[in-house]
Enzyme design. Structure first.
Site, PDB file in Angstrom:
ATOM      1  N   ASP A   1       1.142  -1.000   0.010  1.00 43.75           N
ATOM      2  CA  ASP A   1      -0.304   0.211   0.115  1.00 43.75           C
ATOM      3  C   ASP A   1       0.679   1.358   0.243  1.00 43.75           C
ATOM      4  OD1 ASP A   1      -2.127   2.150   0.683  1.00 43.75           O
ATOM      5  OD2 ASP A   1      -2.878   1.047   1.368  1.00 43.75           O
ATOM      6  N   ILE A   2       0.529   1.930  -0.448  1.00 43.06           N
ATOM      7  CA  ILE A   2       1.397   3.402  -1.364  1.00 43.06           C
ATOM      8  C   ILE A   2       1.256   4.152  -0.123  1.00 43.06           C
ATOM      9  CG2 ILE A   2       2.051   3.178  -2.940  1.00 43.06           C
ATOM     10  CD1 ILE A   2       0.365   5.117  -4.339  1.00 43.06           C
TER      11      ILE A   2
ATOM     12  N   GLU B   1     -12.967   2.572  -0.292  1.00 45.62           N
ATOM     13  CA  GLU B   1     -12.033   3.295  -1.310  1.00 45.62           C
ATOM     14  C   GLU B   1     -11.626   2.885  -2.481  1.00 45.62           C
ATOM     15  OE1 GLU B   1     -10.150   0.919   0.936  1.00 45.62           O
ATOM     16  OE2 GLU B   1     -10.645   1.826   2.766  1.00 45.62           O
ATOM     17  N   VAL B   2     -10.974   1.847  -2.810  1.00 47.27           N
ATOM     18  CA  VAL B   2     -11.824   1.515  -4.293  1.00 47.27           C
ATOM     19  C   VAL B   2     -12.814  -0.053  -4.521  1.00 47.27           C
ATOM     20  CG1 VAL B   2      -9.937   0.141  -6.161  1.00 47.27           C
ATOM     21  CG2 VAL B   2      -9.363   1.918  -3.942  1.00 47.27           C
TER      22      VAL B   2
ATOM     23  N   HIS C   1     -10.181  -6.003  -2.759  1.00 47.60           N
ATOM     24  CA  HIS C   1      -8.345  -6.015  -1.987  1.00 47.60           C
ATOM     25  C   HIS C   1      -8.813  -6.682  -0.682  1.00 47.60           C
ATOM     26  CE1 HIS C   1     -10.020  -2.211  -1.503  1.00 47.60           C
ATOM     27  NE2 HIS C   1      -9.676  -1.388  -0.237  1.00 47.60           N
TER      28      HIS C   1
ATOM     29  N   HIS D   1      -6.596  -5.932   3.534  1.00 45.11           N
ATOM     30  CA  HIS D   1      -5.458  -5.658   4.136  1.00 45.11           C
ATOM     31  C   HIS D   1      -4.681  -6.813   4.963  1.00 45.11           C
ATOM     32  CE1 HIS D   1      -6.933  -1.401   2.684  1.00 45.11           C
ATOM     33  NE2 HIS D   1      -7.423  -2.056   2.795  1.00 45.11           N
TER      34      HIS D   1
END
Length: 130
Positions: A29-30, A88-89, A93, A95
């Protein structure tokens, strides 16, 4: 329109990829909660985790387990936390977050801003756990 994760999968935008197979990819994760925060994503674009086919959902979790074990071997932490938020997206996904305290997986906290060099170093460390 392709999600940001699909663009990473297609190598249209850079990412620190930790591992991938035919159906899944894991990358840093950036904007992590803590150093070593990894996102595990199916390559097939699906918006909501519970809309996945049962075998796809199982495969995603088995892939995430492999990544979490590599993280466990290489990152100093108590354990690897798991969260699925999905707001968010619009691309499923998971985490994976190295935990030292419960607050490490608090998504309301400000995110870290790591340099490209710091991200590369963390990614190399985790990749060494496979």
């Amino acid at each position: 329109m392709a999600t940001i994760f699909t663009k990473i999968i297609n190598r249209e935008i850079p990412a620190q990829i930790i591992s991938e197979d035919e159906h899944h990819i894991a990358f840093l994760d950036i904007m992590p909660l803590v150093k070593g925060h990894v996102l595990v994503v199916p390559k097939k674009e699906v918006d909501y985790i519970f809309n996945m086919e049962p075998n796809e959902l199982a495969g995603l979790h088995l892939f995430a387990q492999q990544v979490a074990k590599a993280m466990d071997r290489t990152i100093k932490c108590t354990r690897i936390g798991v969260a699925v938020i999905g707001l968010e997206v619009p691309h499923v996904h998971i985490h994976l977050v190295p935990l030292r305290t419960m607050d490490d997986i608090n998504f309301t906290r400000p995110k870290l801003k790591l340099t490209a060099e710091e991200l590369a170093e963390v990614a190399d460390t985790i990749r060494g756990g496979f």
